[in-house]
Motif scaffolding. Structure first.
Motif, PDB file in Angstrom:
ATOM      1  N   ILE A  14      -0.382 -12.187 -11.874  1.00  0.00           N
ATOM      2  CA  ILE A  14      -0.588 -11.608 -10.551  1.00  0.00           C
ATOM      3  C   ILE A  14       0.514 -12.116  -9.632  1.00  0.00           C
ATOM      4  N   SER A  15       1.063 -11.217  -8.827  1.00  0.00           N
ATOM      5  CA  SER A  15       2.149 -11.601  -7.931  1.00  0.00           C
ATOM      6  C   SER A  15       2.196 -10.636  -6.763  1.00  0.00           C
ATOM      7  N   GLY A  16       2.994 -10.987  -5.770  1.00  0.00           N
ATOM      8  CA  GLY A  16       3.155 -10.128  -4.615  1.00  0.00           C
ATOM      9  C   GLY A  16       4.618  -9.953  -4.268  1.00  0.00           C
ATOM     10  N   ASP A  17       4.919  -8.921  -3.513  1.00  0.00           N
ATOM     11  CA  ASP A  17       6.306  -8.726  -3.099  1.00  0.00           C
ATOM     12  C   ASP A  17       6.608  -9.570  -1.865  1.00  0.00           C
ATOM     13  N   ASN A  18       7.879  -9.688  -1.536  1.00  0.00           N
ATOM     14  CA  ASN A  18       8.282 -10.554  -0.434  1.00  0.00           C
ATOM     15  C   ASN A  18       7.748 -10.061   0.914  1.00  0.00           C
ATOM     16  N   ALA A  19       7.582  -8.781   1.038  1.00  0.00           N
ATOM     17  CA  ALA A  19       7.065  -8.227   2.288  1.00  0.00           C
ATOM     18  C   ALA A  19       5.561  -8.414   2.416  1.00  0.00           C
ATOM     19  N   LYS A  20       4.938  -8.860   1.327  1.00  0.00           N
ATOM     20  CA  LYS A  20       3.496  -9.097   1.292  1.00  0.00           C
ATOM     21  C   LYS A  20       2.703  -7.835   1.626  1.00  0.00           C
ATOM     22  N   THR A  21       3.201  -6.706   1.128  1.00  0.00           N
ATOM     23  CA  THR A  21       2.465  -5.464   1.302  1.00  0.00           C
ATOM     24  C   THR A  21       1.965  -4.889  -0.016  1.00  0.00           C
ATOM     25  N   THR A  22       2.439  -5.439  -1.118  1.00  0.00           N
ATOM     26  CA  THR A  22       2.038  -4.958  -2.437  1.00  0.00           C
ATOM     27  C   THR A  22       1.768  -6.131  -3.358  1.00  0.00           C
ATOM     28  N   VAL A  23       0.645  -6.081  -4.042  1.00  0.00           N
ATOM     29  CA  VAL A  23       0.289  -7.077  -5.039  1.00  0.00           C
ATOM     30  C   VAL A  23       0.308  -6.397  -6.405  1.00  0.00           C
ATOM     31  N   TYR A  24       0.820  -7.106  -7.388  1.00  0.00           N
ATOM     32  CA  TYR A  24       0.967  -6.544  -8.727  1.00  0.00           C
ATOM     33  C   TYR A  24       0.099  -7.290  -9.732  1.00  0.00           C
ATOM     34  N   LEU A  25      -0.263  -6.599 -10.757  1.00  0.00           N
ATOM     35  CA  LEU A  25      -0.869  -7.226 -11.928  1.00  0.00           C
ATOM     36  C   LEU A  25      -0.051  -6.770 -13.134  1.00  0.00           C
ATOM     37  N   GLN A  26       0.799  -7.664 -13.598  1.00  0.00           N
ATOM     38  CA  GLN A  26       1.605  -7.372 -14.780  1.00  0.00           C
ATOM     39  C   GLN A  26       0.779  -7.715 -16.002  1.00  0.00           C
ATOM     40  N   MET A  27       0.568  -6.731 -16.851  1.00  0.00           N
ATOM     41  CA  MET A  27      -0.279  -6.906 -18.025  1.00  0.00           C
ATOM     42  C   MET A  27       0.572  -6.704 -19.277  1.00  0.00           C
TER      43      MET A  27
END
Length: 121
Positions: A69-82
């Motif tokens: 789980i991670s987020g972008d620098n702008a803190k507008t999108t969170v990801y779940l890399q599977m």
């Protein structure tokens, strides 16, 4: 805050997939973020969480070492890399935002609509 989850699809076992959760109205610096999933016929379960600072994360044992789980620098999108997906990962995946960090579903106040991940064997 409104959350929009995307990125689900049909993949084969062993494949990778990245889910995204986009926020509108607020940034994730105000919230702790989590991913949950609900498999057919089962209750929704915790998958992963990241703190609002991005410095702390937590995973359910079944995905440790495979999901990130991670987020972008702008803190507008969170990801779940599977990665190394398994048929048992098949579920509708939901992103959520809340004031408390952790795996407790009731602590998350805002929910996305869910995105379906299907892993074939």
């Amino acid at each position: 805050v409104q959350l929009q989850a995307s990125g689900g699809g049909l993949v084969q076992a062993g494949d990778s997939l990245r889910l995204s959760c986009a926020a509108s109205g607020r940034t994730f610096s105000d919230y702790n973020m989590g991913w949950f999933r609900q498999a057919p016929g089962k209750e929704r379960e915790f998958v992963a969480a990241v703190s609002r600072s991005g410095g702390v994360s937590e995973y359910v044992d079944s995905v440790k070492g495979r999901f990130t789980i991670s987020g972008d620098n702008a803190k507008t999108t969170v990801y779940l890399q599977m990665s190394s997906l398994k048929p048992e990962d098949t579920a509708v995946y939901y992103c959520a935002a809340g004031p408390y960090f952790g795996k407790l579903e009731y602590t998350y106040h805002y929910w996305g609509q869910g995105t379906l991940v299907t892993v074939s064997s």
